[in-house]
Scaffold this motif. Structure first.
Motif, mmCIF file in Angstrom:
data_model
loop_
_atom_site.group_PDB
_atom_site.id
_atom_site.type_symbol
_atom_site.label_atom_id
_atom_site.label_comp_id
_atom_site.label_asym_id
_atom_site.label_seq_id
_atom_site.Cartn_x
_atom_site.Cartn_y
_atom_site.Cartn_z
ATOM 1 N N HIS A 191 0.924 4.135 -2.872
ATOM 2 C CA HIS A 191 0.751 5.571 -2.623
ATOM 3 C C HIS A 191 1.879 6.363 -3.289
ATOM 4 O O HIS A 191 1.642 7.387 -3.947
ATOM 5 N N LEU A 237 -4.828 2.368 3.819
ATOM 6 C CA LEU A 237 -5.873 2.500 2.809
ATOM 7 C C LEU A 237 -6.573 3.847 2.911
ATOM 8 O O LEU A 237 -6.838 4.511 1.899
ATOM 9 N N CYS A 247 0.840 -1.212 0.000
ATOM 10 C CA CYS A 247 0.000 0.000 0.000
ATOM 11 C C CYS A 247 0.871 1.257 0.000
ATOM 12 O O CYS A 247 0.569 2.238 -0.699
ATOM 13 N N THR A 265 -10.697 -1.636 -5.669
ATOM 14 C CA THR A 265 -9.715 -2.550 -5.090
ATOM 15 C C THR A 265 -9.427 -2.195 -3.630
ATOM 16 O O THR A 265 -9.340 -3.074 -2.763
ATOM 17 N N LEU A 266 -9.303 -0.926 -3.367
ATOM 18 C CA LEU A 266 -8.982 -0.488 -2.000
ATOM 19 C C LEU A 266 -10.126 -0.779 -1.035
ATOM 20 O O LEU A 266 -9.899 -1.201 0.103
ATOM 21 N N TYR A 267 -11.370 -0.574 -1.495
ATOM 22 C CA TYR A 267 -12.509 -0.808 -0.617
ATOM 23 C C TYR A 267 -12.601 -2.261 -0.184
ATOM 24 O O TYR A 267 -13.008 -2.576 0.939
ATOM 25 N N ILE A 320 -7.184 6.660 0.081
ATOM 26 C CA ILE A 320 -8.564 7.023 -0.288
ATOM 27 C C ILE A 320 -8.788 8.529 -0.130
ATOM 28 O O ILE A 320 -9.389 9.183 -0.987
#
Length: 705
Positions: A136, A174, A132, A158-160, A178
């Motif tokens: 970023h 995450l 992650c 994908t992140l959710y 977001i």
């Protein structure tokens, strides 16, 4: 003509200014660990240890929909839109846009897609978190953060999915991505809820600090619309409030403009409320979080200077005015002001806002029995009136100011009489007993009264107020300095300031003998602060003949002479003032012969004269009165004292020697003023008198026959 102590204003006392609010601050809701979730985890990462449950703060993700707008580094337009651009623009523009699309696609496929594949197949939580972080950095490098990136919906999807894993560390990673993708609406609300849940546990503070999530939260407050995202702001502020209680975040919050951001939001809330005439939904809850955060931040000197530079104090007063029915908001701001007004520059800034006095009176009247709020408001008033005569006048001119203080005094005096167990003869007392709640209000209230009494237009009115003086005397009568030190000292200080005024209808003057009786128990205590306050009152009251008789009858004068040995400048000053007033009466001058009074006065002159010309002046006036009928200096003062006085006075009257101290210019001017106006005239007279009645010749022995 004998000198008399006319109750100089130097005797006026401001009351105790030491304030320790460690015991007064409202206790924070403690952060608590959350229970693990019962929901199923992400299938790929099912072997990972579950984290906090989202049951308390439900999070339902949806992909942000809305118009996509062009951005500098990538294109989110459809082929049809591109054809429209061809008609409107040049071929060069089209080639540039196609190049941007191609660059974005290449970067997406070569850098981002492999990272997303790693996220989907990775089973180790630490590796997922590391991936992650890698994602970023890659998004930032490719300029793909924000809400204009055309692959944003795929990325968010994908992140959710990963949020359900339940790891606090992963959730923060995450959430940071977001937020950087500038989600809005329910998605912004849900990510703020997620971070809030994690922040409720103190053990996660290090995770929040390491991931710099604070910067992302402050960016939300800075850039998003308050009215459209009030609930999201509420959870965002809840998180910031939690972490602001950790001193390790203080420097970071200051550096990232937390104070300015919070005050900008508070100003928005104030303006919206004023414009619409009603409070925004959840604005009260939001203000509680914002003011609680500011309350934590104002311990920092940098925060205080920033609040002053942006003129924040009137805005905070406006919040109290608009939300006076919200006790939590008012209490938080009162706690902010109680901290700020402990500093002179902040005190001046608040005192200059004239509407604050009426506001504080309204709060006292509305929440009179709410000790936690009232004690802070009264403490603030004590700070405002401590050194500012204009503040004393402005407050006293507010409608109902004195009746409000009287009502408060009466309420908490009664509560104190009936509160808790009193220490009895056989009780074991703690070494440092904290004041009871009602007593604490009385401590702060008597300080306000003492400060107000300094003003020449206010003091006489309070001195003539039978109910206020009655409550002061009742307090002094019922309280022991051993159990209620600060209250007894403040009460005595108030009586001292009121005793300065010799007005016809003064209750203090009417009850002077009763007051003198009450002060005796303070004089025989072991508390030097209490003794000093009692002696100060006697300094004012002893201008009255009846009090002078009382002092001699009760042998109080012997105590005053003994206090000259205290080597305490203020005590010597006050004790000398009492002795000066006694020597106005010719019949009482010989008391200075008792207990070595003359020698002790000369010692005070020697020890304190060069640093306190007012005290030196009192000593000279007392010796002048004493020596009115002098025939021989040695027989009057004694050989040693007479010779010492000649040497000291000659030296002290030499301006070059007397004012040759290592002081700054302002202090030198201050010393010179008192040396010229108070000390030199009486000292010169006394020196001339001693010289005229002194001889250095030894008497001849009687001849023998």
């Amino acid at each position: 003509m004998p000198y008399e102590l006319l109750g100089p204003k130097d005797h006026l006392h401001h009351g105790k200014t030491k304030e320790n609010y460690l015991g007064l601050h409202l206790q924070e809701h403690q952060k608590t660990d959350l229970h693990p979730p019962s929901a199923s985890m992400h299938p790929v990462l099912s072997s990972l240890i579950p984290g906090p449950s989202l049951a308390l703060v439900s999070v339902h993700w949806s992909l942000d929909q809305g118009k996509r707008r062009p951005r500098a580094s990538s294109s989110s337009r459809s082929p049809d839109q591109s054809r429209l651009d061809i008609r409107a623009g040049s071929k060069a523009d089209l080639q540039e846009k196609n190049t941007e699309i191609e660059v974005d696609e290449v970067f997406w496929n070569t850098r981002i897609v492999p990272i997303l594949h790693d996220l989907e197949k990775e089973e180790n939580i630490e590796m997922v978190c590391a991936t992650c972080t890698q994602l970023h950095h890659a998004l930032e490098e490719g300029n793909m953060l924000g809400n204009k990136f055309k692959r944003r919906s795929v990325l968010l999807k994908t992140l959710y999915k990963l949020v359900d894993v339940g790891s606090d560390l992963l959730s923060l990673k995450l959430a940071k991505i977001i937020l950087a993708l500038k989600v809005s609406g329910k998605n912004l609300l849900n990510v703020c809820k997620l971070i809030f849940k994690i922040s409720r546990s103190e053990k996660n503070d290090s995770l929040i600090r390491n991931d710099s999530i604070l910067e992302s939260l402050l960016e939300v407050l800075r850039s998003e619309d308050l009215q459209a995202n009030t609930e999201a702001f509420l959870y965002c502020m809840g998180t910031i409030k939690f972490i602001s209680g950790n001193p390790e975040f203080l420097h970071e919050m200051m550096g990232k403009g937390a104070v300015e951001i919070l005050m900008s939001l508070i100003k928005q809330v104030n303006e919206n409320t004023k414009k619409s005439g009603t409070c925004l939904p959840n604005s009260g809850h939001l203000l509680v979080q914002m003011t609680a955060t500011l309350r934590n931040l104002v311990d920092s000197p940098l925060a205080r200077s920033k609040l002053l530079s942006i003129n924040a104090l009137p805005q905070l007063c406006t919040v109290m005015e608009q939300h006076i029915g919200d006790k939590d908001v008012c209490t938080n701001i009162a706690r902010i002001f109680s901290k700020l007004t402990s500093y002179h520059d902040c005190c001046v800034a608040l005192a200059s806002y004239s509407r604050c006095y009426a506001l504080f009176l309204n709060l006292i009247n509305k929440y009179q029995k709410k000790q936690d709020l009232v004690v802070r408001v009264v403490f603030i008033l004590g700070n405002l009136t401590a050194k500012n005569n204009q503040a004393r006048e402005q407050f006293s001119k507010e409608k109902g100011s004195i009746p409000t203080l009287l009502s408060l005094f009466h309420t908490f005096y009664k509560l104190d009489l009936h509160s808790g167990k009193r220490w009895g003869e056989g009780d074991e007392r703690p070494e440092a007993r904290r004041p009871a709640q009602a007593e604490d209000v009385l401590i702060k209230l008597t300080r306000v009264l003492a400060n107000l009494a300094i003003h020449p237009g206010v003091g006489p009115a309070i001195a003539a107020h039978s109910h206020i003086v009655g409550l002061l005397l009742a307090t002094l009568e019922s309280k022991s300095i051993d159990d209620c030190e600060e209250l007894v000292i403040n009460t005595t200080a108030t009586i001292n300031n009121l005793s300065y005024y010799k007005v016809k209808n003064s209750i203090i003057q009417d009850r002077k003998l009763y007051i003198a009786e009450l002060l005796l128990k303070l004089l025989v205590s072991n508390n030097m602060d209490g003794i000093l306050e009692a002696v100060r009152v006697f300094g004012n009251l002893s201008q009255d003949h009846d009090i002078c008789d009382f002092i001699v009858q009760k042998n109080v004068h012997k105590f005053m002479i003994a206090l000259l040995d205290a080597k305490h400048q203020d005590i010597c000053f006050s004790a000398c003032g009492v002795l000066l007033n006694l020597t106005v009466d010719r019949d009482k001058r010989l008391i200075l012969k008792e207990g070595g009074g003359i020698k002790k006065l000369v010692d005070c002159l020697r020890d304190f004269g060069p640093t306190d010309w007012q005290l030196a002046s009192l000593v000279c006036k007392t010796l002048w009165n004493f020596s009115e009928n002098i025939t021989n200096a040695s027989s009057c003062f004694g050989d040693e004292a007479a010779n010492t006085l000649l040497a000291l006075l000659s030296s002290f009257l030499d301006e070059e020697l007397a004012l040759n101290g290592s002081f700054d210019q302002d202090l030198k001017n201050y010393h010179k003023l008192h040396w010229e106006t108070e000390f030199r005239p009486v000292a010169q007279q006394l020196l001339n008198r001693i010289k005229n009645h002194h001889t250095f010749l030894e008497p001849l022995p009687i001849p023998s026959f």
